[in-house]
Design an enzyme around this catalytic site. Structure first.
Site, PDB file in Angstrom:
ATOM      1  N   TYR A  81      66.905  11.457  94.567  1.00 55.50           N
ATOM      2  CA  TYR A  81      65.572  11.749  94.075  1.00 55.50           C
ATOM      3  C   TYR A  81      64.662  12.077  95.264  1.00 55.50           C
ATOM      4  CZ  TYR A  81      67.465  10.053  89.686  1.00 55.50           C
ATOM      5  OH  TYR A  81      68.248   9.902  88.557  1.00 55.50           O
TER       6      TYR A  81
ATOM      7  N   ALA B  51      66.377   6.361  96.710  1.00 55.54           N
ATOM      8  CA  ALA B  51      67.835   6.504  96.629  1.00 55.54           C
ATOM      9  C   ALA B  51      68.243   7.613  95.670  1.00 55.54           C
ATOM     10  CB  ALA B  51      68.449   5.167  96.178  1.00 55.54           C
ATOM     11  N   HIS B  52      69.560   7.822  95.555  1.00 59.11           N
ATOM     12  CA  HIS B  52      70.222   8.537  94.453  1.00 59.11           C
ATOM     13  C   HIS B  52      69.763   9.979  94.259  1.00 59.11           C
ATOM     14  CE1 HIS B  52      70.649   4.187  92.776  1.00 59.11           C
ATOM     15  NE2 HIS B  52      71.498   4.435  93.757  1.00 59.11           N
TER      16      HIS B  52
END
Length: 366
Positions: free
Chosen positions: A174, A171-172
């Site tokens: 990365y 996620a996010h």
């Protein structure tokens, strides 16, 4: 508030937890040189003693030269770091909890504010972290193969140390998420593609390798997000069909639980339904899901980094959605960061004792 639904046991493969509450992964950067300390072990053990059902660790980086952008984020490789994690899981088990590490590669990343840099350039599907921001090199086939193997080794080490599950960080913005996103994945080989389904290949290969290394009976989680940290309304999957094409290959590769990150758990994912991300993930895959996003507080996590404080809020809507069957588990972040006994207070209806959250809690490990 009637919170009985949150205190039913949950079992799936190696997970046998006493309630539905998960401690969400939260980066702490309190592991000097990547080695978790006795204070880190105590921090997690306090949450286990405070009745958290399942603890998911902060992101822990895999064995790649530039997997980390911060020298004090814990490693999940190397003799010293793994000895530190052995102490963590031993203390969590002694306190009656269950736990899994979140294994992580940060991909193309901004330089750390201290000036620290890894020995080799950051790596990703391309050289971009986001449109217009380049800070690394595209991964070669050999680098991709080595990274997949490193995820597998970290998961195998977690199982050997006695952890109850592993969560893959996808996620996010990365590394794995950078492969999903067409703005950061412009590859023309088998790891690229015009569709989200095609760009899921790297994640699928990571999952298959992890599954091979831990066996069929070990519970495996992946954390995913639709949004980007600088664009909360962004969606990788624009509709139910794209979400199914995105998630189904990961479910078939070996994921047992989808941990569906969103800013506020009550916000619907698509028009025409009030289902949130976790609700849709469960609907399209049939797998168990974890919902997360401003649970128990009136402000969101990203606001906390900007210095915004939050106060306790009702759990009625959360319980309503869980009772409806939208998701199986609930991840809680900031309330548990600020108060190791948050779950116990909810369980015993001691709502007047609940604490708010301020940015100062981010600066200490207690």
């Amino acid at each position: 508030m009637n919170t009985d639904s949150l205190f039913r046991p949950f079992s799936l493969k190696t997970l046998n937890i006493k309630n539905r509450i998960v401690m969400a992964p939260m980066t702490r950067s309190f592991s000097p040189g990547g080695v978790p300390t006795a204070e880190v072990a105590s921090y997690y053990a306090k949450r286990a003693a405070g009745e958290v059902g399942l603890i998911l660790s902060e992101g822990t980086v895999i064995n790649r030269p530039s997997s980390s952008s911060d020298p004090n984020i814990p490693h999940f490789y190397g003799t010293e770091a793994l000895a530190g994690w052995q102490q963590v899981i031993n203390e969590v088990h002694q306190a009656g909890g269950q736990m899994g590490p979140q294994i992580w590669h940060q991909g193309i990343h901004a330089n750390h504010a201290s000036g620290w840099l890894p020995d080799t350039p950051f790596e990703g599907p391309s050289s971009f972290n986001s449109p217009g921001f380049e800070n690394g090199v595209p991964m070669t086939d050999a680098a991709i193969a080595d990274t997949i193997a490193a995820f597998g080794q970290a998961a195998a080490d977690a199982k050997d140390l006695g952890f109850d599950t592993v969560e893959i960080h996808g996620a996010h913005q990365y590394l794995i998420d950078q492969f999903f996103w067409d703005a950061t994945n412009n590859r023309t080989d088998i790891y690229g593609g015009k569709t989200l389904a095609e760009r899921t290949r790297f994640a699928v290969e990571v999952i298959k390798e992890v599954r091979k290394r831990v066996g069929e009976d070990f519970a495996l989680i992946i954390r995913l997000s639709q949004f980007k940290p600088a664009a909360y309304d962004f969606k990788l999957a624009k509709n139910e069909q794209e979400m199914e094409q995105w998630l189904t290959p990961m479910a078939e590769a070996g994921i047992d639980i989808f941990h569906c990150s969103q800013r506020r758990f009550w916000e619907p994912e698509f028009e025409g339904s009030d289902l949130n991300f976790a609700g849709w993930a469960k609907k399209v895959t049939g797998k168990a899901t974890i919902s997360v996003g401003s649970v128990g507080l009136d402000g969101d996590f990203f606001g906390a980094f900007a210095g915004q404080s939050s106060q306790p809020s009702s759990l009625d809507e959360l319980v309503r959605r869980m009772d409806r069957g939208d998701f199986d588990l609930v991840a809680v972040g900031r309330p548990l960061l600020a108060d190791a006994n948050w779950v116990e207070k909810i369980k015993n209806n001691r709502m007047e004792e609940l604490k708010g959250f301020s940015k100062e809690a981010l600066m200490e490990l207690v």
